[in-house]
Motif scaffolding. Structure first.
Motif, PDB file in Angstrom:
ATOM      1  N   ASP A 174       0.820  -1.216   0.000  1.00 20.50           N
ATOM      2  CA  ASP A 174       0.000   0.000   0.000  1.00 20.50           C
ATOM      3  C   ASP A 174       0.856   1.268   0.000  1.00 20.50           C
ATOM      4  O   ASP A 174       0.562   2.227  -0.705  1.00 20.50           O
ATOM      5  CB  ASP A 174      -0.937   0.025   1.221  1.00 20.50           C
ATOM      6  CG  ASP A 174      -2.070  -0.987   1.077  1.00 20.50           C
ATOM      7  OD1 ASP A 174      -2.258  -1.523  -0.034  1.00 20.50           O
ATOM      8  OD2 ASP A 174      -2.763  -1.256   2.084  1.00 20.50           O
ATOM      9  N   TYR A 175       1.922   1.265   0.775  1.00 21.17           N
ATOM     10  CA  TYR A 175       2.771   2.468   0.855  1.00 21.17           C
ATOM     11  C   TYR A 175       3.681   2.635  -0.354  1.00 21.17           C
ATOM     12  O   TYR A 175       3.904   3.741  -0.825  1.00 21.17           O
ATOM     13  CB  TYR A 175       3.674   2.409   2.092  1.00 21.17           C
ATOM     14  CG  TYR A 175       2.991   2.751   3.392  1.00 21.17           C
ATOM     15  CD1 TYR A 175       2.412   4.013   3.591  1.00 21.17           C
ATOM     16  CD2 TYR A 175       2.949   1.832   4.424  1.00 21.17           C
ATOM     17  CE1 TYR A 175       1.795   4.326   4.786  1.00 21.17           C
ATOM     18  CE2 TYR A 175       2.332   2.143   5.627  1.00 21.17           C
ATOM     19  CZ  TYR A 175       1.758   3.388   5.806  1.00 21.17           C
ATOM     20  OH  TYR A 175       1.159   3.698   6.986  1.00 21.17           O
ATOM     21  N   TYR A 176       4.239   1.528  -0.808  1.00 18.70           N
ATOM     22  CA  TYR A 176       5.345   1.637  -1.771  1.00 18.70           C
ATOM     23  C   TYR A 176       5.061   1.010  -3.136  1.00 18.70           C
ATOM     24  O   TYR A 176       5.924   1.020  -4.002  1.00 18.70           O
ATOM     25  CB  TYR A 176       6.607   0.980  -1.178  1.00 18.70           C
ATOM     26  CG  TYR A 176       6.938   1.437   0.222  1.00 18.70           C
ATOM     27  CD1 TYR A 176       7.314   2.764   0.467  1.00 18.70           C
ATOM     28  CD2 TYR A 176       6.885   0.550   1.287  1.00 18.70           C
ATOM     29  CE1 TYR A 176       7.619   3.180   1.764  1.00 18.70           C
ATOM     30  CE2 TYR A 176       7.199   0.960   2.577  1.00 18.70           C
ATOM     31  CZ  TYR A 176       7.564   2.271   2.812  1.00 18.70           C
ATOM     32  OH  TYR A 176       7.866   2.678   4.080  1.00 18.70           O
ATOM     33  N   GLY A 177       3.878   0.431  -3.288  1.00 22.17           N
ATOM     34  CA  GLY A 177       3.559  -0.246  -4.557  1.00 22.17           C
ATOM     35  C   GLY A 177       3.766  -1.737  -4.428  1.00 22.17           C
ATOM     36  O   GLY A 177       4.523  -2.211  -3.582  1.00 22.17           O
ATOM     37  N   GLU A 178       3.086  -2.444  -5.308  1.00 26.98           N
ATOM     38  CA  GLU A 178       3.033  -3.905  -5.238  1.00 26.98           C
ATOM     39  C   GLU A 178       4.422  -4.548  -5.381  1.00 26.98           C
ATOM     40  O   GLU A 178       5.061  -4.432  -6.417  1.00 26.98           O
ATOM     41  CB  GLU A 178       2.127  -4.367  -6.399  1.00 26.98           C
ATOM     42  CG  GLU A 178       1.536  -5.733  -6.256  1.00 26.98           C
ATOM     43  CD  GLU A 178       0.429  -5.818  -5.205  1.00 26.98           C
ATOM     44  OE1 GLU A 178      -0.136  -4.779  -4.804  1.00 26.98           O
ATOM     45  OE2 GLU A 178       0.178  -6.946  -4.786  1.00 26.98           O
ATOM     46  N   VAL A 179       4.866  -5.198  -4.321  1.00 30.87           N
ATOM     47  CA  VAL A 179       6.116  -5.967  -4.388  1.00 30.87           C
ATOM     48  C   VAL A 179       5.889  -7.422  -3.925  1.00 30.87           C
ATOM     49  O   VAL A 179       6.407  -8.357  -4.506  1.00 30.87           O
ATOM     50  CB  VAL A 179       7.226  -5.318  -3.516  1.00 30.87           C
ATOM     51  CG1 VAL A 179       8.456  -6.225  -3.433  1.00 30.87           C
ATOM     52  CG2 VAL A 179       7.632  -3.951  -4.087  1.00 30.87           C
ATOM     53  N   PHE A 180       5.061  -7.552  -2.864  1.00 28.22           N
ATOM     54  CA  PHE A 180       4.975  -8.856  -2.205  1.00 28.22           C
ATOM     55  C   PHE A 180       3.638  -9.564  -2.444  1.00 28.22           C
ATOM     56  O   PHE A 180       2.592  -8.912  -2.440  1.00 28.22           O
ATOM     57  CB  PHE A 180       5.173  -8.681  -0.695  1.00 28.22           C
ATOM     58  CG  PHE A 180       6.542  -8.165  -0.353  1.00 28.22           C
ATOM     59  CD1 PHE A 180       7.669  -8.948  -0.556  1.00 28.22           C
ATOM     60  CD2 PHE A 180       6.707  -6.877   0.152  1.00 28.22           C
ATOM     61  CE1 PHE A 180       8.938  -8.469  -0.249  1.00 28.22           C
ATOM     62  CE2 PHE A 180       7.967  -6.395   0.461  1.00 28.22           C
ATOM     63  CZ  PHE A 180       9.079  -7.195   0.254  1.00 28.22           C
ATOM     64  N   PRO A 181       3.690 -10.891  -2.591  1.00 27.87           N
ATOM     65  CA  PRO A 181       2.443 -11.666  -2.625  1.00 27.87           C
ATOM     66  C   PRO A 181       1.886 -11.810  -1.208  1.00 27.87           C
ATOM     67  O   PRO A 181       2.600 -11.565  -0.240  1.00 27.87           O
ATOM     68  CB  PRO A 181       2.899 -13.024  -3.163  1.00 27.87           C
ATOM     69  CG  PRO A 181       4.309 -13.152  -2.716  1.00 27.87           C
ATOM     70  CD  PRO A 181       4.876 -11.749  -2.682  1.00 27.87           C
ATOM     71  N   MET A 182       0.617 -12.188  -1.095  1.00 28.71           N
ATOM     72  CA  MET A 182       0.027 -12.468   0.219  1.00 28.71           C
ATOM     73  C   MET A 182       0.262 -13.945   0.527  1.00 28.71           C
ATOM     74  O   MET A 182      -0.346 -14.805  -0.103  1.00 28.71           O
ATOM     75  CB  MET A 182      -1.494 -12.221   0.201  1.00 28.71           C
ATOM     76  CG  MET A 182      -1.890 -10.775   0.153  1.00 28.71           C
ATOM     77  SD  MET A 182      -1.293  -9.882   1.593  1.00 28.71           S
ATOM     78  CE  MET A 182      -0.457  -8.565   0.765  1.00 28.71           C
ATOM     79  N   PRO A 183       1.138 -14.243   1.467  1.00 26.51           N
ATOM     80  CA  PRO A 183       1.452 -15.656   1.709  1.00 26.51           C
ATOM     81  C   PRO A 183       0.322 -16.383   2.452  1.00 26.51           C
ATOM     82  O   PRO A 183      -0.385 -15.777   3.248  1.00 26.51           O
ATOM     83  CB  PRO A 183       2.696 -15.584   2.589  1.00 26.51           C
ATOM     84  CG  PRO A 183       2.560 -14.294   3.318  1.00 26.51           C
ATOM     85  CD  PRO A 183       1.875 -13.351   2.371  1.00 26.51           C
ATOM     86  N   GLU A 184       0.184 -17.653   2.135  1.00 25.97           N
ATOM     87  CA  GLU A 184      -0.817 -18.499   2.796  1.00 25.97           C
ATOM     88  C   GLU A 184      -0.097 -19.533   3.640  1.00 25.97           C
ATOM     89  O   GLU A 184       0.873 -20.129   3.180  1.00 25.97           O
ATOM     90  CB  GLU A 184      -1.622 -19.303   1.754  1.00 25.97           C
ATOM     91  CG  GLU A 184      -2.285 -18.497   0.672  1.00 25.97           C
ATOM     92  CD  GLU A 184      -3.665 -18.036   1.066  1.00 25.97           C
ATOM     93  OE1 GLU A 184      -4.134 -18.458   2.146  1.00 25.97           O
ATOM     94  OE2 GLU A 184      -4.254 -17.250   0.309  1.00 25.97           O
ATOM     95  N   ALA A 185      -0.633 -19.793   4.833  1.00 24.26           N
ATOM     96  CA  ALA A 185      -0.085 -20.887   5.648  1.00 24.26           C
ATOM     97  C   ALA A 185      -0.673 -22.204   5.157  1.00 24.26           C
ATOM     98  O   ALA A 185      -1.831 -22.261   4.760  1.00 24.26           O
ATOM     99  CB  ALA A 185      -0.464 -20.683   7.107  1.00 24.26           C
ATOM    100  N   ILE A 186       0.147 -23.234   5.116  1.00 27.55           N
ATOM    101  CA  ILE A 186      -0.385 -24.583   4.902  1.00 27.55           C
ATOM    102  C   ILE A 186      -0.163 -25.317   6.221  1.00 27.55           C
ATOM    103  O   ILE A 186       0.972 -25.596   6.610  1.00 27.55           O
ATOM    104  CB  ILE A 186       0.346 -25.324   3.761  1.00 27.55           C
ATOM    105  CG1 ILE A 186       0.221 -24.538   2.447  1.00 27.55           C
ATOM    106  CG2 ILE A 186      -0.189 -26.738   3.603  1.00 27.55           C
ATOM    107  CD1 ILE A 186       0.888 -25.209   1.256  1.00 27.55           C
ATOM    108  N   ILE A 187      -1.249 -25.551   6.925  1.00 26.78           N
ATOM    109  CA  ILE A 187      -1.126 -26.166   8.259  1.00 26.78           C
ATOM    110  C   ILE A 187      -1.195 -27.683   8.111  1.00 26.78           C
ATOM    111  O   ILE A 187      -2.078 -28.221   7.454  1.00 26.78           O
ATOM    112  CB  ILE A 187      -2.251 -25.668   9.203  1.00 26.78           C
ATOM    113  CG1 ILE A 187      -2.260 -24.130   9.285  1.00 26.78           C
ATOM    114  CG2 ILE A 187      -2.111 -26.294  10.583  1.00 26.78           C
ATOM    115  CD1 ILE A 187      -1.062 -23.494   9.941  1.00 26.78           C
ATOM    116  N   SER A 188      -0.235 -28.331   8.751  1.00 23.89           N
ATOM    117  CA  SER A 188      -0.151 -29.784   8.677  1.00 23.89           C
ATOM    118  C   SER A 188      -1.355 -30.442   9.350  1.00 23.89           C
ATOM    119  O   SER A 188      -1.839 -29.957  10.367  1.00 23.89           O
ATOM    120  CB  SER A 188       1.139 -30.197   9.370  1.00 23.89           C
ATOM    121  OG  SER A 188       1.175 -31.566   9.505  1.00 23.89           O
ATOM    122  N   PRO A 189      -1.845 -31.561   8.781  1.00 23.77           N
ATOM    123  CA  PRO A 189      -3.005 -32.228   9.374  1.00 23.77           C
ATOM    124  C   PRO A 189      -2.771 -32.653  10.828  1.00 23.77           C
ATOM    125  O   PRO A 189      -3.669 -32.540  11.658  1.00 23.77           O
ATOM    126  CB  PRO A 189      -3.232 -33.454   8.488  1.00 23.77           C
ATOM    127  CG  PRO A 189      -2.164 -33.457   7.445  1.00 23.77           C
ATOM    128  CD  PRO A 189      -1.381 -32.198   7.537  1.00 23.77           C
TER     129      PRO A 189
END
Ligand code: TRP
Length: 335
Positions: A174-189
């Motif tokens: 938001d401040y500096y422009g798009e650089v990073f993806p939104m990471p998702e957690a993959i939680i182990s079963p």
């Protein structure tokens, strides 16, 4: 590297050899995902130092152990990039920039950090915590974002870290422009395997089975594990927490359902029989891991080479990201 593949990053603190809880909670998952994702696996020595700054030898000694544990469970260095956090100083640089995007109360609210501060009274007396430890989730956000990862396979307890990483990444964008993806957690079963005494699995409680344990170690530990007095193998977490916990171990080692396990041991008159079978099952599961680990133990030069190659790859990604970050943050003065 296939550019169509999404990127994955995960890691472990090198504070001890890895145990069965690590295996089911995250190692197994990362190995299963290494074909699908462009994977980065970090040995988080800088993070380990945030609560072991008084004992750098311990952290240093465990870097190679954790590397070997990862390789022994099947992490393939031709597919995944295994590297040491401190060797990528760009992560520290990114941590500094990210620290502007997090408030102190936000860090103080983090449930995982809160719990850790409580349990680390020896180093954080009366709950008085260092700047570095309180801020390690910011550094972990930089771990995840230096290579712009999309997914982070972790145990349940790491969820708040991924949430914070998303918040930081969004603010940055938001401040500096798009650089990073939104990471998702993959939680182990199976996120939380308890120790053999029913408490949180931890080196300090002496209740863990390590991936590097010998068959005899495993036997001694299982035979001493807590049970109850009625000699019935029944899955009933409420009334038979210790036996249910051991059944989970059996389930993990054999893949059998709880019903099948109950049936198999329906006729026993003492837990000894169940424990003997459990010992066999765990040793069967650990055998290939142990053998592979021995190969690496005999040839640690190879492990060092793998870590150096990993560092090179991680460094390339770090440089690409930081060039972009510096330019967006207007600190690329002489280019
Ligand atoms: N905090 C994690 C743990 O205690 C280790 C870790 C450090 C990590 N950096 C990471 C995990 C980045 C996932 C992503 O187990």
């Amino acid at each position: 590297m296939d550019p169509a593949k999404k990127r994955l990053l995960t890691g472990d603190r090198p504070t001890g050899k890895l145990h069965l809880g690590h295996y089911v909670g995250s190692l197994k998952n990362r190995v299963a995902l290494q074909d699908e994702y462009d994977s980065f696996v970090m040995i988080a020595d800088v993070q380990a130092l945030t609560d072991n700054f008084d004992n750098p030898e311990k952290v240093r000694d465990n870097v190679l152990e954790v590397a070997m544990d990862n390789l022994a469970v099947g992490l393939d260095p031709n597919k995944a990039t295994l590297f040491i956090q401190s060797q990528i100083p760009e992560i520290a640089e990114l941590t500094v920039f990210f620290s502007n995007l997090v408030t102190v109360p936000e860090l103080q609210r983090n449930p995982t950090v809160k719990e850790e501060i409580k349990s680390k009274g020896h180093i954080f007396k009366d709950g008085i915590v260092t700047f570095g430890f309180l801020g390690y989730p910011v550094s972990q956000a930089a771990d995840i974002m230096f290579c712009r990862s999309h997914v982070v396979p972790v145990g349940e307890d790491q969820k708040p870290m991924i949430e914070l990483t998303r918040k930081i990444a969004k603010k940055f964008n938001d401040y500096y422009g798009e650089v990073f993806p939104m990471p998702e957690a993959i939680i182990s079963p199976v996120s939380r395997l308890k120790g053999l005494d029913g408490r949180k699995m931890s080196k300090s409680f002496g209740n863990a089975i390590y991936l590097s344990d010998s068959p005899e170690d495993v036997q001694t530990k299982i035979m001493k594990a807590k049970t109850d007095t009625d000699a019935k193998v029944l899955y009933d977490v409420e009334n038979k927490p210790d036996v249910s916990n051991l059944m989970t171990y059996y389930q993990i080692a054999t893949g059998e359902s709880y019903e099948a396990i109950e049936e198999k041991f329906a006729a026993i008159t003492s837990y000894k029989v169940f424990k003997e079978e459990l010992t066999k099952a765990i040793n069967t599961m650990l055998l290939p891991i142990r053998e592979k680990r021995h190969e690496y133990e005999k040839n640690t030069d190879l492990v060092v080479d793998i870590l150096k190659a990993g560092e090179k790859k991680a460094k390339q990604e770090a440089e690409k990201t930081m060039e972009l970050v510096r330019s967006r943050m207007k600190i690329n003065y002489f280019q």
